[in-house]
Design a protein around this motif. Structure first.
Motif, PDB file in Angstrom:
ATOM      1  N   ALA A  17       0.844  -1.213   0.000  1.00 26.59           N
ATOM      2  CA  ALA A  17       0.000   0.000   0.000  1.00 26.59           C
ATOM      3  C   ALA A  17       0.873   1.256   0.000  1.00 26.59           C
ATOM      4  CB  ALA A  17      -0.933  -0.015   1.217  1.00 26.59           C
ATOM      5  N   ASP A  18       1.973   1.228   0.756  1.00 25.45           N
ATOM      6  CA  ASP A  18       2.872   2.399   0.797  1.00 25.45           C
ATOM      7  C   ASP A  18       3.541   2.608  -0.570  1.00 25.45           C
ATOM      8  OD1 ASP A  18       2.203   2.643   3.433  1.00 25.45           O
ATOM      9  OD2 ASP A  18       4.061   1.748   4.213  1.00 25.45           O
ATOM     10  N   LEU A  19       3.937   1.493  -1.194  1.00 26.59           N
ATOM     11  CA  LEU A  19       4.572   1.593  -2.517  1.00 26.59           C
ATOM     12  C   LEU A  19       3.562   2.130  -3.539  1.00 26.59           C
ATOM     13  CD1 LEU A  19       6.892   1.053  -4.491  1.00 26.59           C
ATOM     14  CD2 LEU A  19       6.158  -1.343  -4.606  1.00 26.59           C
ATOM     15  N   GLU A  20       2.335   1.627  -3.457  1.00 28.83           N
ATOM     16  CA  GLU A  20       1.274   2.106  -4.355  1.00 28.83           C
ATOM     17  C   GLU A  20       1.122   3.626  -4.215  1.00 28.83           C
ATOM     18  OE1 GLU A  20      -2.698   0.988  -3.164  1.00 28.83           O
ATOM     19  OE2 GLU A  20      -3.495   1.292  -5.175  1.00 28.83           O
ATOM     20  N   HIS A  21       1.139   4.078  -2.966  1.00 27.37           N
ATOM     21  CA  HIS A  21       0.982   5.505  -2.685  1.00 27.37           C
ATOM     22  C   HIS A  21       2.105   6.312  -3.350  1.00 27.37           C
ATOM     23  CE1 HIS A  21      -0.747   8.735  -0.376  1.00 27.37           C
ATOM     24  NE2 HIS A  21       0.484   9.145  -0.118  1.00 27.37           N
ATOM     25  N   ARG A  22       3.347   5.830  -3.221  1.00 26.93           N
ATOM     26  CA  ARG A  22       4.491   6.555  -3.813  1.00 26.93           C
ATOM     27  C   ARG A  22       4.401   6.556  -5.342  1.00 26.93           C
ATOM     28  NH1 ARG A  22       7.155   3.375   0.051  1.00 26.93           N
ATOM     29  NH2 ARG A  22       8.410   2.145  -1.411  1.00 26.93           N
ATOM     30  N   VAL A  23       3.971   5.430  -5.901  1.00 26.07           N
ATOM     31  CA  VAL A  23       3.906   5.331  -7.366  1.00 26.07           C
ATOM     32  C   VAL A  23       2.796   6.233  -7.911  1.00 26.07           C
ATOM     33  CG1 VAL A  23       3.382   3.765  -9.282  1.00 26.07           C
ATOM     34  CG2 VAL A  23       4.925   3.021  -7.468  1.00 26.07           C
ATOM     35  N   VAL A  24       1.630   6.219  -7.273  1.00 21.13           N
ATOM     36  CA  VAL A  24       0.519   7.046  -7.762  1.00 21.13           C
ATOM     37  C   VAL A  24       0.844   8.534  -7.578  1.00 21.13           C
ATOM     38  CG1 VAL A  24      -1.914   7.637  -7.423  1.00 21.13           C
ATOM     39  CG2 VAL A  24      -1.219   5.249  -7.499  1.00 21.13           C
ATOM     40  N   ALA A  25       1.543   8.869  -6.483  1.00 20.52           N
ATOM     41  CA  ALA A  25       1.924  10.271  -6.274  1.00 20.52           C
ATOM     42  C   ALA A  25       2.834  10.739  -7.409  1.00 20.52           C
ATOM     43  CB  ALA A  25       2.629  10.424  -4.922  1.00 20.52           C
ATOM     44  N   ALA A  26       3.694   9.860  -7.903  1.00 22.32           N
ATOM     45  CA  ALA A  26       4.635  10.245  -8.968  1.00 22.32           C
ATOM     46  C   ALA A  26       4.001  10.171 -10.353  1.00 22.32           C
ATOM     47  CB  ALA A  26       5.869   9.333  -8.922  1.00 22.32           C
ATOM     48  N   ASP A  27       3.188   9.132 -10.596  1.00 20.06           N
ATOM     49  CA  ASP A  27       2.694   8.881 -11.957  1.00 20.06           C
ATOM     50  C   ASP A  27       1.269   9.351 -12.192  1.00 20.06           C
ATOM     51  OD1 ASP A  27       5.073   7.589 -12.151  1.00 20.06           O
ATOM     52  OD2 ASP A  27       4.263   5.558 -12.221  1.00 20.06           O
ATOM     53  N   GLY A  28       0.492   9.566 -11.120  1.00 19.58           N
ATOM     54  CA  GLY A  28      -0.927   9.879 -11.276  1.00 19.58           C
ATOM     55  C   GLY A  28      -1.712   8.628 -11.617  1.00 19.58           C
ATOM     56  N   GLY A  29      -2.992   8.813 -11.977  1.00 23.20           N
ATOM     57  CA  GLY A  29      -3.843   7.685 -12.354  1.00 23.20           C
ATOM     58  C   GLY A  29      -4.085   6.743 -11.189  1.00 23.20           C
ATOM     59  N   ARG A  30      -4.031   5.459 -11.474  1.00 21.92           N
ATOM     60  CA  ARG A  30      -4.207   4.457 -10.424  1.00 21.92           C
ATOM     61  C   ARG A  30      -3.482   3.196 -10.881  1.00 21.92           C
ATOM     62  NH1 ARG A  30      -8.419  -0.125 -11.371  1.00 21.92           N
ATOM     63  NH2 ARG A  30      -7.434  -0.566 -13.349  1.00 21.92           N
ATOM     64  N   LEU A  31      -3.314   2.265  -9.977  1.00 25.95           N
ATOM     65  CA  LEU A  31      -2.616   1.032 -10.332  1.00 25.95           C
ATOM     66  C   LEU A  31      -3.567  -0.127 -10.302  1.00 25.95           C
ATOM     67  CD1 LEU A  31       0.634   1.592  -8.352  1.00 25.95           C
ATOM     68  CD2 LEU A  31       0.480   1.242 -10.812  1.00 25.95           C
ATOM     69  N   LYS A  32      -3.303  -1.085 -11.173  1.00 24.61           N
ATOM     70  CA  LYS A  32      -4.130  -2.289 -11.209  1.00 24.61           C
ATOM     71  C   LYS A  32      -3.656  -3.189 -10.066  1.00 24.61           C
ATOM     72  CE  LYS A  32      -6.685  -5.404 -13.532  1.00 24.61           C
ATOM     73  NZ  LYS A  32      -7.964  -5.250 -14.157  1.00 24.61           N
ATOM     74  N   LEU A  33      -4.173  -2.932  -8.883  1.00 23.66           N
ATOM     75  CA  LEU A  33      -3.867  -3.779  -7.726  1.00 23.66           C
ATOM     76  C   LEU A  33      -5.192  -4.358  -7.266  1.00 23.66           C
ATOM     77  CD1 LEU A  33      -1.461  -1.657  -5.524  1.00 23.66           C
ATOM     78  CD2 LEU A  33      -0.949  -3.867  -6.527  1.00 23.66           C
ATOM     79  N   GLU A  34      -5.307  -5.674  -7.291  1.00 24.68           N
ATOM     80  CA  GLU A  34      -6.572  -6.303  -6.896  1.00 24.68           C
ATOM     81  C   GLU A  34      -6.516  -6.547  -5.393  1.00 24.68           C
ATOM     82  OE1 GLU A  34      -8.998  -6.761  -8.963  1.00 24.68           O
ATOM     83  OE2 GLU A  34      -8.022  -6.553 -10.914  1.00 24.68           O
ATOM     84  N   TRP A  35      -6.897  -5.516  -4.624  1.00 30.12           N
ATOM     85  CA  TRP A  35      -6.732  -5.613  -3.169  1.00 30.12           C
ATOM     86  C   TRP A  35      -7.526  -6.759  -2.566  1.00 30.12           C
ATOM     87  CZ3 TRP A  35      -2.929  -4.179  -0.411  1.00 30.12           C
ATOM     88  CH2 TRP A  35      -2.148  -3.101  -0.816  1.00 30.12           C
TER      89      TRP A  35
END
Ligand code: COA
Length: 274
Positions: A17-35
């Motif tokens: 979740a923390d990595l997702e946060h850093r990636v979305v902050a840098a790239d925008g959009g959202r990530l395909k993570l099936e929580w």
């Protein structure tokens, strides 16, 4: 280094979740993570590849099956750790996992804006299979008058053949054996007869709509709009801040329906067949 993981500990889920946060902050959009899938990994098979640097997670790749013969791979690398071969290492390990599992095809999900992701897919001989828009509804849906003849109920065991048939007719492909077994499946009825199916899943403060289908003979009569409105209202009443769904980029009819009820596109993702 690459770590293969059968099941995810609470600490690993938090690191993802923390990595997702850093990636979305840098790239925008959202990530395909099936929580939903990540939180309920059985722990019996390796389904996730992680790249740890000490106790900091720098990369993650998940293998998702959705009960279908197709396996989907989706991953991310920390913005500060890119260009070091971590993405390629995660993908190679993920492909090796797929080889050890029974499957029909393998799709790598790449945000359209990610040149590095596209390069990775192409280096593996990937061919563009299809593309999907991810859409989100952040507020209330546009009002729709409810037709009292249309009702929704949880699917029972006896509905499985009808649900399979609806999927076959609506989507134009043979659903995999497990497709009618999802406990979140709802049957859409008109005057007590099944005319469609859909799945509504709660994922934390989000809700997802999947497998939405109305019988071809009943399409275009307002059932889809009515049902979508009800699902969004239900999800929000149960506490979801965001309702999300995905639609193939060439499904103009569904895309029109979703945007007209208030959904907005957040990202376009390309699915590469590997
Ligand atoms: C997408 C789907 C669930 C919508 O259900 P539906 O009952 O057909 O939806 P509605 O009748 O409420 O129509 C919604 C919009 O689609 C359009 N539409 C639906 N059927 C149409 C048809 N046969 N011809 C032209 N437009 C049509 C209408 O323009 C309508 O918009 P409007 O209200 O502004 O006129 C249904 O069409 C379906 O099952 N499609 C095949 C499977 C699929 O694509 N699922 C979605 C996956 S993301």
């Amino acid at each position: 280094m690459v770590t293969l993981s059968a099941g995810l500990s609470p600490a690993a889920l938090q690191a993802i979740a923390d990595l997702e946060h850093r990636v979305v902050a840098a790239d925008g959009g959202r990530l395909k993570l099936e929580w939903n899938a990540l939180r309920h990994r059985s722990g019996e098979a390796v389904e996730d590849v992680l790249w740890w640097d000490g106790d900091r997670l720098l990369g993650f790749l998940g293998v998702y099956s959705h009960g279908a013969p197709t396996l989907e791979l989706a991953g991310m690398v920390d913005p500060e750790a890119r260009g070091r071969g971590i993405g390629a290492a995660l993908l190679n390990a993920g492909l090796q996992l797929c080889k050890d599992r029974e499957h029909g095809s393998i799709l790598l999900v790449v945000p359209r804006s990610s040149a590095a992701g596209r390069a990775l897919a192409e280096r593996q001989g990937g061919r563009l299979d299809h593309s999907e828009h991810a859409l989100e509804l952040l507020g209330d849906p546009v009002e729709v008058a409810a037709d009292p003849r249309v009702t929704l109920r949880a699917a029972a065991e006896a509905d499985r053949p009808a649900v399979r048939e609806l999927m076959r007719l609506g989507f134009g492909w043979e659903p995999p054996a497990s497709a009618d077994r999802d406990p979140h499946t709802l049957v859409i009825e008109q005057d007590g007869r099944p005319v469609g199916a859909v799945r509504l899943l709660r994922e934390g403060d989000r809700a997802g709509i999947y497998g939405f289908v109305v019988h071809p003979d009943q399409q275009g009569r307002g059932i889809g709009r009515d049902v979508l409105h009800r699902l969004c209202r239900t999800a929000r009443a149960e506490g979801a801040d965001v309702v999300h769904l995905e639609v193939e980029t060439d499904n103009d009819r569904a895309l029109h329906l979703y945007t007209s009820i208030g959904f907005q596109p957040v990202i376009t993702e390309d699915y590469y067949a590997l």
